[in-house]
Design an enzyme around this catalytic site. Structure first.
Site, mmCIF file in Angstrom:
data_model
loop_
_atom_site.group_PDB
_atom_site.id
_atom_site.type_symbol
_atom_site.label_atom_id
_atom_site.label_comp_id
_atom_site.label_asym_id
_atom_site.label_seq_id
_atom_site.Cartn_x
_atom_site.Cartn_y
_atom_site.Cartn_z
ATOM 1 N N LYS A 1 0.834 -1.209 0.000
ATOM 2 C CA LYS A 1 0.000 0.000 0.000
ATOM 3 C C LYS A 1 0.866 1.255 0.000
ATOM 4 C CE LYS A 1 -3.741 -0.393 2.262
ATOM 5 N NZ LYS A 1 -4.707 -0.583 3.371
ATOM 6 N N ARG B 1 -3.681 2.975 8.515
ATOM 7 C CA ARG B 1 -3.958 1.689 7.874
ATOM 8 C C ARG B 1 -2.711 0.811 7.858
ATOM 9 N NH1 ARG B 1 -8.391 2.225 3.824
ATOM 10 N NH2 ARG B 1 -9.133 4.357 3.837
ATOM 11 N N GLY C 1 -8.389 -7.316 4.506
ATOM 12 C CA GLY C 1 -9.283 -7.549 5.636
ATOM 13 C C GLY C 1 -8.661 -8.217 6.834
ATOM 14 N N MET D 1 -5.890 -7.233 8.652
ATOM 15 C CA MET D 1 -5.338 -6.356 9.686
ATOM 16 C C MET D 1 -6.222 -5.117 9.857
ATOM 17 S SD MET D 1 -1.261 -6.815 9.068
ATOM 18 C CE MET D 1 -1.364 -6.515 7.317
ATOM 19 N N ARG E 1 -3.586 -1.596 -6.036
ATOM 20 C CA ARG E 1 -2.765 -2.804 -5.877
ATOM 21 C C ARG E 1 -3.184 -3.786 -6.958
ATOM 22 N NH1 ARG E 1 -5.636 -4.489 -0.162
ATOM 23 N NH2 ARG E 1 -7.723 -4.849 -0.975
ATOM 24 N N HIS F 1 -3.264 -40.942 4.379
ATOM 25 C CA HIS F 1 -3.517 -41.868 3.278
ATOM 26 C C HIS F 1 -4.690 -41.375 2.427
ATOM 27 C CE1 HIS F 1 -5.610 -45.373 1.482
ATOM 28 N NE2 HIS F 1 -4.381 -45.745 1.181
ATOM 29 N N SER G 1 14.363 -41.983 -8.795
ATOM 30 C CA SER G 1 13.128 -41.235 -8.586
ATOM 31 C C SER G 1 13.027 -40.959 -7.091
ATOM 32 C CB SER G 1 11.922 -42.049 -9.061
ATOM 33 O OG SER G 1 10.742 -41.311 -8.878
ATOM 34 N N CYS H 1 8.799 -38.154 -7.433
ATOM 35 C CA CYS H 1 7.455 -38.726 -7.587
ATOM 36 C C CYS H 1 6.636 -38.676 -6.304
ATOM 37 C CB CYS H 1 7.533 -40.163 -8.098
ATOM 38 S SG CYS H 1 8.352 -41.296 -6.956
ATOM 39 N N TYR I 1 12.648 -34.475 -14.486
ATOM 40 C CA TYR I 1 11.192 -34.433 -14.517
ATOM 41 C C TYR I 1 10.627 -34.412 -13.108
ATOM 42 C CZ TYR I 1 11.168 -39.449 -13.342
ATOM 43 O OH TYR I 1 11.338 -40.651 -12.700
#
Length: 895
Positions: free
Chosen positions: A33, A103, A112, A114, A359, A475, A784, A851, A871
């Protein structure tokens, strides 16, 4: 004002009058802000002057026993003097009072969360000065009552409803319903009662000294950084506590000075849909909190939106045409300048426009996609920037059915948002019932105390899952995410009575067969069946994914073992399977009896006879997966869980299984007891099964290679199976398993007369495996990283039980995040880095992937890019998230 001594530092930055000490790049110091107020001032926009107390002052405040820096008092006084000069008013002056707003403003937007105080500087004397200056005594007293109410709540910690009740009493006495009907004298009477209530509650009068008010408000804003809702919001959005908040003190402008005054909130584009039109609301003769609090019904900004909504109250475009045109020009300037959709707060004081905040606006995933793609098409941002504009995790909103935002929600209970999406169905309490009902075409919600691997068929059959116990990585949560099933876990208020066929919660009772809905994105359990919205994966989504794929380096695979999972993964753009957990196939009704027969066998011959019954099913599984993946790599993990998981455990279950299968009940019970382990996670599982019972792994390898040969012979794209041995710790262990795999595969290839490529590797899920990765790489073509188990074994924490205490660790700042949700980059990450380095040193072409559940977590994917993994693999429904996160990581790495 408590102080301490510190080296001279600039704690206060002024803005206004066409200039500023700071700018938009100083967000870390000035908060979002404050940085944007400074930037707007420098752009020459109409911003009421003010100053910002830095985030560093907040950090200092908490680091020094809630003491302010020594120079802060003088710097605030100097900042006030600048504002006084620019406004021609004096703070605390009876005849010409300067009033300010106070503020919060963290570097990351926390709407909203603070606290804010408006109209500060009013007291019994300055209110008369304001009345004289404005020529409107009613306005002055309205502002004073607002200030007392807000200051008492925010700074003095008095309940808001206490003041609402006083005001309601006055309205009843006056026989009016809206605040605007009260006169100046009416407000004076309300104020008198407000002050009396404060004195009674606190034993001292409402503060009249403006300086006391100011420092009270500054302290309250700093304190609000640590309130419960702010802490919760930070946890949800991974905002570090150490950042602190800035405080913005700004001269007040008044939207409640009659019919030529107004206040409002605007977005430069629609934050729900992304539509490129001005969107927002305003109120005439009001202050900002009136719009937010819903005290009055706001009016549309534009004539077009008013007509679309069917409203009769005039829009700002119609009620204030000249100011509206000026406002439209300003907001267009702001969007061009910031090159993003802006969320703007403004006030009109007696026909003059003031900008209070801008903002980057919060937006839905759908809107984020449209805005990013549209802005790239408009040439405002590049394609690479568009990729960075969409939060990967937000794509979850688009990949699952969701509850229509306009639908009524009848909340039953709330648990943890374990797997996103929404699902409606009839309540069932066991997996067999779920499967039976689903086969009959019914939608069901499986409600369990907790789930186990034996529930896999019921989880698959259900539309959604509720568990009373377990956390975000239990699980149920892990499997549900993998299947794309909505799941609410840890719903502790839900008391389940499966034998009675009901659950009780908060005095209500819900029976099997009743319809409920779950929202796995919020953790809510709802009564009935609210309207749903189905996902759309075309248009802007497809465009952005195409751009992301062109930008990323890492491949993205999916964790999948069922045909549905594999097809879903392909639909979402997976480039192969990174983890096929073969044990999930063993639980199928058509083969579980043979699995149990194998476990009960007294010798190898008996085991081989039982395995021969399982082999055709295994081969058929792999043929189906290879067919769906069409030549893409498929990593198949050989049997991993301890054998006891395949056996029934209670006498009742044993008897039922014995009757259904013809197996000996006594032998079943005895074998279950023999296989019982004190700590099965660290017991006879993983490759230890392959060493103890090599015939199990031989059967699986044979099924894999035979399936691959069948595909190759059919003329389709030949698969490249990646055969993965879990839980390996030693080089000698890896060599034994590699030899077993090669020996079996070679025999099959000779029998089939097929020349086929396959690779052998391991799952790195134990610290020793990571540290001795060079030993493993001698016989492993790929690693992996199974980060679920690697996290468990590194921390010595069970993911199924961690939910009981991890919350306390996060609250106390010991952990920033749940390490099962986002990868612990310092500890577990170090092990991955070490394994990658040592593995590559021994085998430069070793393929590296991940994985575990972290494969779908954007922060963890960023880490994987930094380590140079080839990957990531994740649950099918997180594949688009991983694709976007991998692209963002690659672009950040390149930049």
């Amino acid at each position: 004002m408590p102080v301490d001594t510190l080296t001279k530092t600039q704690w206060v930055y002024s803005f206004g009058g066409g200039g500023a000490d700071g700018d938009a790049k100083m967000k870390n110091l000035l908060g979002g802000k404050g940085a944007n107020l400074a930037e707007m001032s420098s752009l020459g926009l109409p911003v009421p002057p003010g100053f910002t107390v830095t985030t560093e002052a907040c950090v200092h405040y908490y680091a020094n026993g809630k003491q302010y820096p020594a120079e802060l008092g003088q710097q605030v006084a100097d900042g006030l003097a600048v504002v006084e000069k620019l406004t021609g008013k004096s703070f605390g002056d009876v005849k010409n009072p300067l009033l300010v707003s106070v503020r919060s403003g963290a570097r990351a937007s926390m709407p909203g969360m603070m606290d804010t105080v408006l109209n500060l500087g009013l007291n019994d004397e300055t209110v008369e000065g304001l009345a004289q200056l404005s020529g409107d005594r009613r306005f002055a007293y309205d502002s004073y009552r607002r200030f007392i109410q807000m200051y008492s709540n925010v700074v003095l910690d008095l309940e808001h409803h206490m003041f609402e009740e006083i005001l309601d009493d006055h309205k009843d006495r006056l026989d009016v319903t809206v605040d605007t009907a009260l006169t100046a004298d009416d407000w004076a009477a309300v104020i008198k009662d407000y002050k009396a209530a404060v004195r009674e509650a606190l034993g001292k009068p409402f503060p009249q000294d403006a300086q006391e008010q100011l420092w009270g408000a500054i302290g309250a804003v700093f304190a609000s950084w640590m309130n419960d809702r702010a802490k919760f919001y930070r946890r949800m959005h991974d905002i570090p506590e150490a950042w602190g908040t800035a405080v913005n003190i700004q001269s007040m402008v008044f939207g409640n000075m009659g019919e030529t005054s107004a206040t409002g909130v605007a977005f430069t584009r629609n934050p729900s849909t992304g539509d490129g039109r001005l969107y927002g609301e305003f109120l005439i003769n009001a202050q900002g909190e009136d719009v937010v609090a819903g005290i009055r019904t706001p009016q549309s900004l534009t004539k077009a939106s008013r007509e679309e909504m069917g409203d009769t109250a005039p829009s700002m475009e119609e009620a204030m045409p000249e100011v509206f045109q000026q406002f439209k020009t300003v907001v267009e300037t702001l969007e061009r300048h910031y090159r993003d959709m802006q969320d703007i707060e403004f006030t009109v004081e007696q026909g003059k426009l003031y900008m209070l905040q801008t903002r980057s606006g919060k937006r839905t995933a759908k809107a984020a996609l449209k805005i990013a793609v549209d802005m790239a098409a408009e040439g405002v941002i590049s394609r690479d920037e568009a990729i960075g504009r969409v939060e990967p995790a937000s794509l979850d909103q688009l990949l699952h059915p969701t509850i229509d935002p306009t639908a009524h929600r009848e909340l039953i209970a709330k648990g943890l948002p374990a797997s996103p999406g929404a699902a409606t169905g009839k309540i069932v309490f066991d997996s067999d019932a779920a499967e039976k009902a689903a086969a009959a075409g019914e939608a069901v919600i499986l409600v369990r105390e907790e789930t186990s691997p034996e529930d896999i068929h019921g989880m698959h059959a259900a539309r959604g899952i509720i568990t009373a116990r377990g956390g975000m990585t239990s699980h149920a949560a892990v499997v549900a995410r993998g299947m794309g099933r909505a799941c609410v876990s840890g719903a502790g208020d839900v008391a389940i009575f499966p034998k009675e066929g009901l659950f009780r919660v908060r005095g209500r009772e819900f029976k099997a067969g009743e319809t409920i809905t779950i929202d796995g994105s919020t953790g809510e359990i709802l009564a009935g069946s609210p309207k749903m919205i189905e996902p759309e994966l075309t248009g802007d989504f497809a465009t952005l994914m195409e751009w992301a794929d062109a930008a990323r380096r890492m491949k993205v695979r999916a964790n999948a073992e069922t045909p549905l999972d594999a097809k879903t993964a392909r639909q979402f753009g997976a480039e192969g399977i990174g983890l096929c957990r073969t044990e999930h196939m063993f639980f199928d009704d058509t083969r579980i009896a043979a699995v149990r027969e194998m476990i009960l066998a007294d010798d190898e011959a008996g085991r081989r006879a039982a395995l021969a019954k399982i082999a055709p099913f295994q081969k058929a599984d792999f043929v189906e997966l290879f067919t769906i993946m069409e030549g893409l790599p498929v990593t198949i993990r050989l049997l991993d869980p301890p054998l006891h998981e395949f056996l029934p455990h209670t006498e009742e279950d044993v008897a039922a299984v014995a009757e259904a299968t013809g197996l000996d009940a006594e032998k079943l019970m005895r074998r279950a007891k023999e296989l019982h382990e004190t700590n099965p996670m660290l017991g006879h599982r993983g490759c230890r099964l392959g060493v103890s019972y090599p015939e199990i792994y031989e059967m699986q390898v044979r099924a894999i290679i035979e399936a691959a040969c069948d595909i190759a012979k059919s003329g389709k794209a030949a698969p490249v199976p990646e055969i993965m041995h879990p839980l390996v710790t030693k080089g000698e262990e890896m060599k034994y398993l590699r030899d077993l795999t090669d020996r079996t595969a070679k025999a099959v290839l000779e029998e089939q007369g097929v020349d086929l490529q396959y690779t052998v590797g391991t799952m790195v899920e134990l610290p020793r495996a990571a540290l001795r990765a060079g030993d493993l790489a001698a016989n492993a073509a790929f690693f992996s990283f199974g980060t679920n188990d690697l996290t468990q074994t590194t921390f010595g924490i069970s993911r199924d039980d961690a939910g009981k205490f991890l919350g306390a660790y996060i609250d106390k700042g010991i952990f920033d995040k749940d390490p099962f949700v986002s990868l612990d980059q310092e500890g577990v990450g170090d092990l991955i880095r070490i394994a990658a380095e040592r593995g590559r040193a021994a085998r430069p072409d070793v393929k590296l992937g991940i994985c575990g559940e972290h494969g779908g977590d954007p922060a963890s994917i960023t880490f994987c890019e930094s380590v140079g993994l080839d990957y990531v693999s994740c649950s099918p429904y997180r594949v688009p998230i991983a694709r976007l996160a991998a692209a963002q990581a690659a672009l950040a790495n390149k930049g």
